[in-house]
Design a protein around this motif. Structure first.
Motif, PDB file in Angstrom:
ATOM      1  N   VAL A 112       6.832  -7.530 -19.793  1.00  0.00           N
ATOM      2  CA  VAL A 112       5.374  -7.404 -19.829  1.00  0.00           C
ATOM      3  C   VAL A 112       4.950  -5.948 -19.887  1.00  0.00           C
ATOM      4  N   GLU A 113       5.765  -5.035 -19.347  1.00  0.00           N
ATOM      5  CA  GLU A 113       5.412  -3.617 -19.374  1.00  0.00           C
ATOM      6  C   GLU A 113       5.264  -3.083 -20.803  1.00  0.00           C
ATOM      7  N   PHE A 114       5.863  -3.760 -21.775  1.00  0.00           N
ATOM      8  CA  PHE A 114       5.703  -3.341 -23.169  1.00  0.00           C
ATOM      9  C   PHE A 114       4.291  -3.653 -23.678  1.00  0.00           C
ATOM     10  N   PHE A 115       3.562  -4.490 -22.971  1.00  0.00           N
ATOM     11  CA  PHE A 115       2.199  -4.866 -23.370  1.00  0.00           C
ATOM     12  C   PHE A 115       1.142  -4.327 -22.412  1.00  0.00           C
ATOM     13  N   ARG A 116       1.559  -3.853 -21.259  1.00  0.00           N
ATOM     14  CA  ARG A 116       0.634  -3.404 -20.221  1.00  0.00           C
ATOM     15  C   ARG A 116       0.412  -1.893 -20.318  1.00  0.00           C
ATOM     16  N   GLU A 117      -0.823  -1.486 -20.196  1.00  0.00           N
ATOM     17  CA  GLU A 117      -1.156  -0.054 -20.204  1.00  0.00           C
ATOM     18  C   GLU A 117      -0.655   0.587 -18.914  1.00  0.00           C
ATOM     19  N   PRO A 118       0.127   1.676 -19.012  1.00  0.00           N
ATOM     20  CA  PRO A 118       0.610   2.330 -17.790  1.00  0.00           C
ATOM     21  C   PRO A 118      -0.535   2.984 -17.029  1.00  0.00           C
ATOM     22  N   ASP A 119      -0.322   3.192 -15.745  1.00  0.00           N
ATOM     23  CA  ASP A 119      -1.350   3.831 -14.925  1.00  0.00           C
ATOM     24  C   ASP A 119      -1.704   5.201 -15.498  1.00  0.00           C
ATOM     25  N   ALA A 120      -3.006   5.497 -15.545  1.00  0.00           N
ATOM     26  CA  ALA A 120      -3.481   6.710 -16.203  1.00  0.00           C
ATOM     27  C   ALA A 120      -2.876   7.969 -15.595  1.00  0.00           C
ATOM     28  N   GLN A 121      -2.685   7.981 -14.268  1.00  0.00           N
ATOM     29  CA  GLN A 121      -2.181   9.184 -13.614  1.00  0.00           C
ATOM     30  C   GLN A 121      -0.690   9.405 -13.857  1.00  0.00           C
ATOM     31  N   LEU A 122       0.016   8.375 -14.372  1.00  0.00           N
ATOM     32  CA  LEU A 122       1.442   8.494 -14.634  1.00  0.00           C
ATOM     33  C   LEU A 122       1.762   8.542 -16.119  1.00  0.00           C
ATOM     34  N   GLY A 123       1.124   7.641 -16.879  1.00  0.00           N
ATOM     35  CA  GLY A 123       1.427   7.560 -18.300  1.00  0.00           C
ATOM     36  C   GLY A 123       2.854   7.074 -18.519  1.00  0.00           C
ATOM     37  N   TYR A 124       3.436   7.490 -19.663  1.00  0.00           N
ATOM     38  CA  TYR A 124       4.811   7.106 -19.980  1.00  0.00           C
ATOM     39  C   TYR A 124       5.766   8.145 -19.409  1.00  0.00           C
ATOM     40  N   LEU A 125       6.877   7.680 -18.869  1.00  0.00           N
ATOM     41  CA  LEU A 125       7.799   8.578 -18.182  1.00  0.00           C
ATOM     42  C   LEU A 125       8.823   9.202 -19.117  1.00  0.00           C
TER      43      LEU A 125
ATOM     44  N   ARG B  90       0.817  -1.206   0.000  1.00  0.00           N
ATOM     45  CA  ARG B  90       0.000   0.000   0.000  1.00  0.00           C
ATOM     46  C   ARG B  90       0.855   1.262   0.000  1.00  0.00           C
ATOM     47  N   ILE B  91       1.877   1.291   0.852  1.00  0.00           N
ATOM     48  CA  ILE B  91       2.747   2.462   0.916  1.00  0.00           C
ATOM     49  C   ILE B  91       3.457   2.663  -0.418  1.00  0.00           C
ATOM     50  N   GLY B  92       3.876   1.555  -1.038  1.00  0.00           N
ATOM     51  CA  GLY B  92       4.540   1.648  -2.332  1.00  0.00           C
ATOM     52  C   GLY B  92       3.636   2.234  -3.391  1.00  0.00           C
ATOM     53  N   TYR B  93       2.363   1.820  -3.399  1.00  0.00           N
ATOM     54  CA  TYR B  93       1.425   2.357  -4.383  1.00  0.00           C
ATOM     55  C   TYR B  93       1.216   3.849  -4.166  1.00  0.00           C
ATOM     56  N   VAL B  94       1.064   4.246  -2.912  1.00  0.00           N
ATOM     57  CA  VAL B  94       0.845   5.668  -2.599  1.00  0.00           C
ATOM     58  C   VAL B  94       2.046   6.507  -3.037  1.00  0.00           C
TER      59      VAL B  94
ATOM     60  N   PRO C 127       0.467  12.532  -5.598  1.00  0.00           N
ATOM     61  CA  PRO C 127      -0.266  13.810  -5.556  1.00  0.00           C
ATOM     62  C   PRO C 127      -1.699  13.648  -5.057  1.00  0.00           C
ATOM     63  N   TYR C 128      -2.379  12.576  -5.493  1.00  0.00           N
ATOM     64  CA  TYR C 128      -3.768  12.374  -5.068  1.00  0.00           C
ATOM     65  C   TYR C 128      -3.844  12.119  -3.570  1.00  0.00           C
ATOM     66  N   TYR C 129      -2.981  11.243  -3.070  1.00  0.00           N
ATOM     67  CA  TYR C 129      -3.054  10.899  -1.643  1.00  0.00           C
ATOM     68  C   TYR C 129      -2.514  12.016  -0.757  1.00  0.00           C
ATOM     69  N   ALA C 130      -1.649  12.871  -1.300  1.00  0.00           N
ATOM     70  CA  ALA C 130      -1.201  14.033  -0.542  1.00  0.00           C
ATOM     71  C   ALA C 130      -2.369  14.989  -0.325  1.00  0.00           C
ATOM     72  N   ALA C 131      -3.284  15.057  -1.325  1.00  0.00           N
ATOM     73  CA  ALA C 131      -4.464  15.913  -1.205  1.00  0.00           C
ATOM     74  C   ALA C 131      -5.586  15.228  -0.430  1.00  0.00           C
ATOM     75  N   HIS C 132      -5.597  13.886  -0.406  1.00  0.00           N
ATOM     76  CA  HIS C 132      -6.631  13.117   0.304  1.00  0.00           C
ATOM     77  C   HIS C 132      -5.956  12.056   1.170  1.00  0.00           C
ATOM     78  N   PRO C 133      -5.270  12.453   2.251  1.00  0.00           N
ATOM     79  CA  PRO C 133      -4.462  11.506   3.044  1.00  0.00           C
ATOM     80  C   PRO C 133      -5.258  10.352   3.642  1.00  0.00           C
ATOM     81  N   LEU C 134      -6.515  10.572   4.022  1.00  0.00           N
ATOM     82  CA  LEU C 134      -7.303   9.494   4.612  1.00  0.00           C
ATOM     83  C   LEU C 134      -7.602   8.384   3.604  1.00  0.00           C
ATOM     84  N   GLU C 135      -7.592   8.713   2.308  1.00  0.00           N
ATOM     85  CA  GLU C 135      -7.843   7.703   1.277  1.00  0.00           C
ATOM     86  C   GLU C 135      -6.725   6.671   1.228  1.00  0.00           C
ATOM     87  N   ALA C 136      -5.559   7.014   1.735  1.00  0.00           N
ATOM     88  CA  ALA C 136      -4.447   6.062   1.747  1.00  0.00           C
ATOM     89  C   ALA C 136      -4.750   4.858   2.628  1.00  0.00           C
ATOM     90  N   LEU C 137      -5.699   5.012   3.550  1.00  0.00           N
ATOM     91  CA  LEU C 137      -6.055   3.924   4.460  1.00  0.00           C
ATOM     92  C   LEU C 137      -7.106   2.987   3.882  1.00  0.00           C
TER      93      LEU C 137
END
Length: 288
Positions: A237-250, A88-92, A98-108
């Motif tokens: 597999v990342e070449f076939f997997r859609e990246p997370d929408a909030q990150l996209g391609y780096l 969970r911490i890794g995902y946050v 940015p989302y969890y910094a604005a909504h810290p309780l959602e991290a739980l």
């Protein structure tokens, strides 16, 4: 104008039907058992059972096991907390800070989804280190045992991702592409199944061959093989997997966060393998 293939921005003329499996296995009033949670529980229970069997098999260690089977009765609890908290911490931190910094309780709200393998991986390593230090056990041997059983949990977890219709692949026109319920009209790679096959079944088979060949007698060798192979499989597999929408391609239009987090695993895995190969085996008889 030369076209290399059918356009991927149009709805597919043919695609496999996504199997509509209810993400909730059993629901009794407010109580619900989801496939995803069941995958975690089953993976941990299987890992606990198999770890004890490995520790109780002297032939796999070239002699006495450095860890008694009953030690894993307590270790599995530590590891479970490490996986859940670390995931969970890794995902946050890695995927949606940015989302969890604005909504810290959602991290739980873990039940809303959002777990990162790399975070769970680091969390479980920290838990095993603390447990091994507290009990005076071999940390490297604990890593080897955990690495042997982890692919089963990865296999089950990726199947649960597929059932949930999440973490889908990039648009594709391959014959086995399918339209996911929440991913728009485009046919996509079922990348969850690719991960289940590579990160789960393939790595598990390779590790079992290594264990049968005596790899557990060299502390850190099985762990190194797992870490290196997982890094390779995840990057592929990342070449076939859609990246997370909030990150996209780096960078460069193809690099993803999953690739970036997996690259260090190649170096760490190779280092562990070389380190283990240069050290003496467990229970080795010293020359007179």
């Amino acid at each position: 104008m030369l076209l290399l293939g059918p356009p991927l921005l149009a709805p597919p003329l043919f695609a496999l039907t996504f199997p509509q499996i209810d993400p909730i296995l059993i629901e009794l009033g407010p109580f619900a058992i989801r496939w995803y949670a069941l995958a975690y529980v089953t993976g941990l229970l299987f890992g606990w059972w198999m770890a004890k069997r490995l520790c109780a098999s002297p032939a796999l260690w070239g002699g006495k096991s450095p860890i008694a089977p009953e030690e894993f009765d307590d270790a599995v609890v530590w590891i479970a907390f490490g996986v859940i908290l670390g995931g969970r911490i890794g995902y946050v931190l890695f995927y949606n800070l940015p989302y969890y910094a604005a909504h810290p309780l959602e991290a739980l709200t873990v039940w809303h989804g959002g777990m990162a393998f790399h975070g769970g991986f680091l969390g479980s390593i920290l838990a095993m280190y603390l447990f091994a230090r507290r009990r005076g056990l071999s940390f490297m041997s604990m890593l080897d045992i955990a690495a042997t059983v982890v692919p089963v949990g990865l296999f089950l977890g990726r199947l649960a991702n597929f059932i949930n219709g999440e973490l889908w692949g990039r648009p594709s026109d391959v014959p086995w592409a399918m339209v996911f319920p929440h991913a728009g009209p485009l046919a996509r790679h079922p990348s969850q199944l690719y991960e289940a096959g590579l990160e789960g079944l393939t790595i598990f088979a390779i590790l079992m061959i290594a264990v049968r060949a005596g790899a557990l007698a060299r502390p850190g060798l099985v762990a190194g093989i797992f870490v290196f192979l997982y890094g390779c499989a995840r990057i592929f597999v990342e070449f076939f997997r859609e990246p997370d929408a909030q990150l996209g391609y780096l960078a460069g239009g193809f690099v993803t966060m999953g690739m970036v987090l997996s690259l260090p695993m190649l170096a760490v895995g190779a280092w562990l393998v070389l380190r283990a190969r240069r050290r003496p085996k467990l229970n080795a008889v010293s020359p007179a």
